[in-house]
Design an enzyme around this catalytic site. Structure first.
Site, mmCIF file in Angstrom:
data_model
loop_
_atom_site.group_PDB
_atom_site.id
_atom_site.type_symbol
_atom_site.label_atom_id
_atom_site.label_comp_id
_atom_site.label_asym_id
_atom_site.label_seq_id
_atom_site.Cartn_x
_atom_site.Cartn_y
_atom_site.Cartn_z
ATOM 1 N N ARG A 221 0.842 -1.199 0.000
ATOM 2 C CA ARG A 221 0.000 0.000 0.000
ATOM 3 C C ARG A 221 0.877 1.249 0.000
ATOM 4 O O ARG A 221 0.606 2.221 -0.708
ATOM 5 C CB ARG A 221 -0.941 -0.001 1.213
ATOM 6 N N PHE B 21 -10.820 -6.336 -6.025
ATOM 7 C CA PHE B 21 -10.846 -7.046 -4.741
ATOM 8 C C PHE B 21 -10.431 -6.062 -3.641
ATOM 9 O O PHE B 21 -9.487 -6.299 -2.890
ATOM 10 C CB PHE B 21 -9.908 -8.266 -4.748
ATOM 11 N N ASP C 186 -15.484 -4.892 -5.376
ATOM 12 C CA ASP C 186 -15.490 -6.041 -4.462
ATOM 13 C C ASP C 186 -16.887 -6.652 -4.494
ATOM 14 O O ASP C 186 -17.868 -5.970 -4.776
ATOM 15 C CB ASP C 186 -15.132 -5.615 -3.025
ATOM 16 N N ASP D 283 -5.689 -7.895 -6.158
ATOM 17 C CA ASP D 283 -5.317 -8.580 -4.910
ATOM 18 C C ASP D 283 -6.425 -9.565 -4.538
ATOM 19 O O ASP D 283 -7.164 -9.355 -3.581
ATOM 20 C CB ASP D 283 -5.100 -7.547 -3.793
ATOM 21 N N CYS E 60 -1.988 -14.852 -2.980
ATOM 22 C CA CYS E 60 -1.727 -15.256 -1.589
ATOM 23 C C CYS E 60 -1.965 -16.758 -1.428
ATOM 24 O O CYS E 60 -2.186 -17.245 -0.326
ATOM 25 C CB CYS E 60 -2.565 -14.444 -0.614
HETATM 26 N N1 SAH Z 1 -6.675 -5.713 -1.138
HETATM 27 C C1 SAH Z 1 -7.380 -5.854 0.100
HETATM 28 C C2 SAH Z 1 -7.589 -7.310 0.503
HETATM 29 C C3 SAH Z 1 -8.320 -8.163 -0.520
HETATM 30 S S1 SAH Z 1 -9.054 -9.580 0.158
HETATM 31 C C4 SAH Z 1 -6.667 -5.041 1.184
HETATM 32 O O1 SAH Z 1 -5.493 -4.665 1.012
HETATM 33 O O2 SAH Z 1 -7.273 -4.782 2.225
HETATM 34 C C5 SAH Z 1 -9.994 -10.221 -1.138
HETATM 35 C C6 SAH Z 1 -11.318 -9.526 -1.370
HETATM 36 O O3 SAH Z 1 -11.874 -10.095 -2.564
HETATM 37 C C7 SAH Z 1 -12.396 -9.681 -0.324
HETATM 38 O O4 SAH Z 1 -12.821 -8.417 0.101
HETATM 39 C C8 SAH Z 1 -13.553 -10.437 -1.010
HETATM 40 O O5 SAH Z 1 -14.830 -9.927 -0.639
HETATM 41 C C9 SAH Z 1 -13.291 -10.131 -2.443
HETATM 42 N N2 SAH Z 1 -13.740 -11.115 -3.457
HETATM 43 C C10 SAH Z 1 -13.607 -12.458 -3.444
HETATM 44 N N3 SAH Z 1 -14.018 -12.989 -4.613
HETATM 45 C C11 SAH Z 1 -14.413 -11.946 -5.392
HETATM 46 C C12 SAH Z 1 -14.919 -11.837 -6.716
HETATM 47 N N4 SAH Z 1 -15.063 -12.914 -7.489
HETATM 48 N N5 SAH Z 1 -15.214 -10.611 -7.191
HETATM 49 C C13 SAH Z 1 -15.052 -9.518 -6.417
HETATM 50 N N6 SAH Z 1 -14.557 -9.557 -5.158
HETATM 51 C C14 SAH Z 1 -14.250 -10.756 -4.660
#
Ligand code: SAH
Length: 394
Positions: free
Chosen positions: A210, A225, A247, A297, A337
């Site tokens: 970040r 995401f 998201d 992510d 991850c």
């Molecule tokens: N980048 C974020 C963490 C991402 S965690 C940070 O730094 O805080 C992954 C996220 O993907 C979650 O919020 C989950 O709700 C979302 N997610 C999972 N599958 C998804 C999809 N198919 N489309 C959109 N969002 C999704």
């Protein structure tokens, strides 16, 4: 005398390299009545003790090493010492936040234990039988060492089931105030939902990335995401003029919006889209949208090595779409991850995506979790988060 678990001949090799896991298949015999989380001595076939470990009767990872010194006493003060050492290490790290990972499981010599600190609130996950068995002493030590007002348990991760442990969460000491708590990271304020958020509430492992985004963000940013907006806020702080964040979770997006406002950013510079990223990226492609910086992510696509092939297809899909949306000279920050996907494999997948997109990209950096998520070379499983910064050659 602790119970003795005898390995099959030759199965001591990984332990001799300080790897902390004993798989069920490596064990020749163990006493029938060993309790879940009991401390046992791990012995070679000839009976010589090699290590002390927590036993987990129903897990494939049948024992996790606490100490490679078989003469060590495993009691409350053992755990307090390990916790104290881990805390001291964090205090010496340049973390730029009042929220950090205090204990990163095996890498801190505390198998199955995750502890994150959010200012005055400490959140713990007891994810293996040994950590569970010593919960009371660990919670006491967390309180005493940190001076925190609250120790909260979030042992609701799926991996508990593999250890024969039920899901549980709630305060172990003190009481959490109602609503989300606030943390500060690199000058940005974030609300964190300790009770219901992902993991222990926040993706602490992405702090450094970040911060990097705040340095390299272009004008038009796409954050896929986005969860509670971590990268979205960092991009805005880095000078982005418009940030589109996607998201599938409405709850995560509600907190993301609140975070945006909390930092005094103008509402019209942000767009929050509740959608499936796979579909949304296709729509953006069809509308010929272009972005200067894109963050991908996603959640863990491959929880185990068995899911790698399907995960590889999913990574390739979103990376291919994202690369096509990059403006000339634009950058993609892309992550995996998944423990089962190595950095080399991930880079190959993304290279395949770029080739299929007929776009030339330059690898600028490889990324990983911050210093508070240490990786022991003897325990490569701890290195789950990897990322790439790519620039579209113009
Ligand atoms: N980048 C974020 C963490 C991402 S965690 C940070 O730094 O805080 C992954 C996220 O993907 C979650 O919020 C989950 O709700 C979302 N997610 C999972 N599958 C998804 C999809 N198919 N489309 C959109 N969002 C999704």
């Amino acid at each position: 005398m602790v119970a003795q678990v005898i390995l099959k001949p030759g199965k001591e090799r990984s332990l001799l390299r300080a790897h902390p896991w004993v798989f069920s298949g490596a064990i020749a015999r163990a006493p029938k009545d060993v309790r879940s989380g009991e401390t046992v001595a791990i012995c070679r076939a000839d009976g010589r003790a090699l290590a002390l470990a927590s036993y987990s009767p129903s897990s494939q990872i049948r024992a996790r090493v606490l100490s490679f010194d078989p003469a060590q006493t495993i009691d409350a003060s053992f755990f307090e010492q390990r916790l104290s050492k881990a805390l001291l290490e964090r205090e010496l790290m340049p973390l730029s936040s009042n929220a950090y990972r205090w204990v990163h499981g095996e890498a801190d010599g505390l198998p199955g234990l995750i502890v994150d600190r959010y200012g005055d609130v400490v959140v713990a996950q007891f994810l293996a039988a040994g950590a569970e068995a010593h919960k009371a002493g660990i919670a006491q030590a967390l309180l005493a060492l940190s001076g925190a007002g609250v120790v909260y348990e979030r042992s609701d991760a799926d991996v508990r089931a593999l250890e024969g442990l039920a899901s549980t969460s709630g305060a172990l000491h003190g009481e959490l105030s109602p609503g989300p708590l606030e943390i500060e990271e690199n000058g940005l304020r974030y609300l964190v939902d300790i009770r219901n958020g992902h993991k222990t509430g926040f993706y602490l492992d992405q702090r450094d990335s970040r911060a990097l985004l705040a340095e390299i963000a272009g004008e038009r940013v796409l954050n896929c995401f986005c969860y509670t907006g971590g990268f979205s806020l960092a991009a805005r702080r880095g000078g982005a003029k418009s940030v589109l964040s996607i998201d599938s979770s409405g709850e995560a997006l509600a907190l993301a919006r609140a975070n945006w406002e909390l930092n005094g950013f103008a509402g019209d510079e942000a767009t929050w889209l509740e959608a499936d990223v796979f579909a949304a990226l296709r729509e953006l492609r069809d509308r010929q949208r272009q972005f200067d910086t894109i963050v991908l992510d996603p959640p863990k696509f491959a929880p185990t090595a068995g899911h790698v092939e399907r995960a590889a297809r999913a990574y390739k899909d979103i990376n291919l779409l994202a690369i096509k949306l990059l403006a000339d000279g634009g950058r993609l920050m892309t992550f995996s991850c998944s423990g089962g996907v190595s950095i080399d494999l991930f880079q190959k997948i993304v290279a395949g995506a770029a080739a299929d997109a007929h776009v030339e990209v330059v690898l600028e950096r490889r990324l990983g979790a911050g210093l508070d998520h240490p990786v022991r070379l003897a325990f490569p499983e701890g290195e789950y988060l990897k990322g790439l910064v790519l620039r579209r050659a113009s």
